[in-house]
Design a protein around this motif. Structure first.
Motif, PDB file in Angstrom:
ATOM      1  N   ASN A  32      60.684 -29.155 -46.633  1.00 45.29           N
ATOM      2  CA  ASN A  32      59.690 -28.986 -46.725  1.00 45.29           C
ATOM      3  C   ASN A  32      58.586 -30.429 -47.292  1.00 45.29           C
ATOM      4  OD1 ASN A  32      60.150 -26.323 -45.740  1.00 45.29           O
ATOM      5  ND2 ASN A  32      60.184 -25.294 -47.426  1.00 45.29           N
ATOM      6  N   GLU A  33      59.298 -30.816 -48.835  1.00 42.28           N
ATOM      7  CA  GLU A  33      59.303 -31.917 -49.535  1.00 42.28           C
ATOM      8  C   GLU A  33      58.982 -32.733 -48.347  1.00 42.28           C
ATOM      9  OE1 GLU A  33      60.604 -34.506 -52.948  1.00 42.28           O
ATOM     10  OE2 GLU A  33      61.386 -32.501 -52.189  1.00 42.28           O
ATOM     11  N   ARG A  34      59.481 -33.020 -47.047  1.00 46.58           N
ATOM     12  CA  ARG A  34      59.846 -34.043 -46.574  1.00 46.58           C
ATOM     13  C   ARG A  34      57.657 -33.803 -45.485  1.00 46.58           C
ATOM     14  NH1 ARG A  34      63.682 -34.379 -41.620  1.00 46.58           N
ATOM     15  NH2 ARG A  34      62.865 -33.174 -40.965  1.00 46.58           N
ATOM     16  N   GLN A  35      58.193 -32.824 -44.946  1.00 42.67           N
ATOM     17  CA  GLN A  35      56.401 -32.698 -44.402  1.00 42.67           C
ATOM     18  C   GLN A  35      55.880 -33.065 -44.897  1.00 42.67           C
ATOM     19  OE1 GLN A  35      57.390 -28.329 -43.648  1.00 42.67           O
ATOM     20  NE2 GLN A  35      57.751 -28.822 -41.161  1.00 42.67           N
ATOM     21  N   ILE A  36      55.467 -32.550 -46.578  1.00 44.77           N
ATOM     22  CA  ILE A  36      54.527 -32.759 -47.342  1.00 44.77           C
ATOM     23  C   ILE A  36      54.072 -34.388 -47.751  1.00 44.77           C
ATOM     24  CG2 ILE A  36      53.776 -32.824 -49.480  1.00 44.77           C
ATOM     25  CD1 ILE A  36      54.840 -29.738 -49.653  1.00 44.77           C
ATOM     26  N   ALA A  37      55.221 -35.143 -47.713  1.00 44.60           N
ATOM     27  CA  ALA A  37      55.485 -36.694 -47.602  1.00 44.60           C
ATOM     28  C   ALA A  37      54.919 -37.039 -46.687  1.00 44.60           C
ATOM     29  CB  ALA A  37      56.591 -37.194 -48.216  1.00 44.60           C
ATOM     30  N   GLU A  38      55.015 -36.819 -45.384  1.00 45.90           N
ATOM     31  CA  GLU A  38      54.449 -37.509 -43.527  1.00 45.90           C
ATOM     32  C   GLU A  38      52.857 -36.540 -43.997  1.00 45.90           C
ATOM     33  OE1 GLU A  38      57.087 -34.281 -41.530  1.00 45.90           O
ATOM     34  OE2 GLU A  38      57.411 -36.377 -41.014  1.00 45.90           O
ATOM     35  N   ALA A  39      52.633 -35.865 -44.842  1.00 46.80           N
ATOM     36  CA  ALA A  39      51.322 -35.514 -44.208  1.00 46.80           C
ATOM     37  C   ALA A  39      49.972 -36.427 -45.019  1.00 46.80           C
ATOM     38  CB  ALA A  39      51.087 -34.009 -44.435  1.00 46.80           C
ATOM     39  N   ARG A  40      50.905 -36.777 -46.057  1.00 50.21           N
ATOM     40  CA  ARG A  40      49.614 -37.629 -47.309  1.00 50.21           C
ATOM     41  C   ARG A  40      50.133 -39.000 -46.703  1.00 50.21           C
ATOM     42  NH1 ARG A  40      53.138 -35.705 -52.484  1.00 50.21           N
ATOM     43  NH2 ARG A  40      54.594 -36.888 -51.769  1.00 50.21           N
ATOM     44  N   GLY A  41      51.762 -39.129 -45.982  1.00 47.87           N
ATOM     45  CA  GLY A  41      51.277 -41.318 -45.380  1.00 47.87           C
ATOM     46  C   GLY A  41      52.571 -41.493 -46.450  1.00 47.87           C
ATOM     47  N   ASP A  42      53.569 -40.887 -46.326  1.00 51.14           N
ATOM     48  CA  ASP A  42      54.124 -41.621 -47.973  1.00 51.14           C
ATOM     49  C   ASP A  42      55.190 -41.367 -47.415  1.00 51.14           C
ATOM     50  OD1 ASP A  42      55.338 -42.498 -49.861  1.00 51.14           O
ATOM     51  OD2 ASP A  42      55.486 -40.836 -51.171  1.00 51.14           O
TER      52      ASP A  42
END
Length: 61
Positions: A32-42
């Motif tokens: 879940n944290e990875r999906q959020i980071a991907e969405a932010r472009g991090d």
């Protein structure tokens, strides 16, 4: 020595995203944290989370 070039870096194929272990809340939280980071472009965070998932016991590659 000025003017001397070094050979280019050779990179291999990127590793596939690690999959979470079945029924593991920690793995799911990392995904879940990875999906959020991907969405932010991090992408740095994405790499860190992939490393953490790969090192977590019981995960599938």
């Amino acid at each position: 020595m000025p003017g001397k070039l070094t050979p280019p870096v050779q990179l291999g194929e990127p590793l596939p995203k690690p999959k979470p272990a079945a029924d593991c809340d920690i793995c799911q939280a990392l995904v879940n944290e990875r999906q959020i980071a991907e969405a932010r472009g991090d992408l740095s965070k994405v790499v860190d989370l992939n490393i953490e998932l790969r090192s977590h016991p019981g995960h599938k590659r």
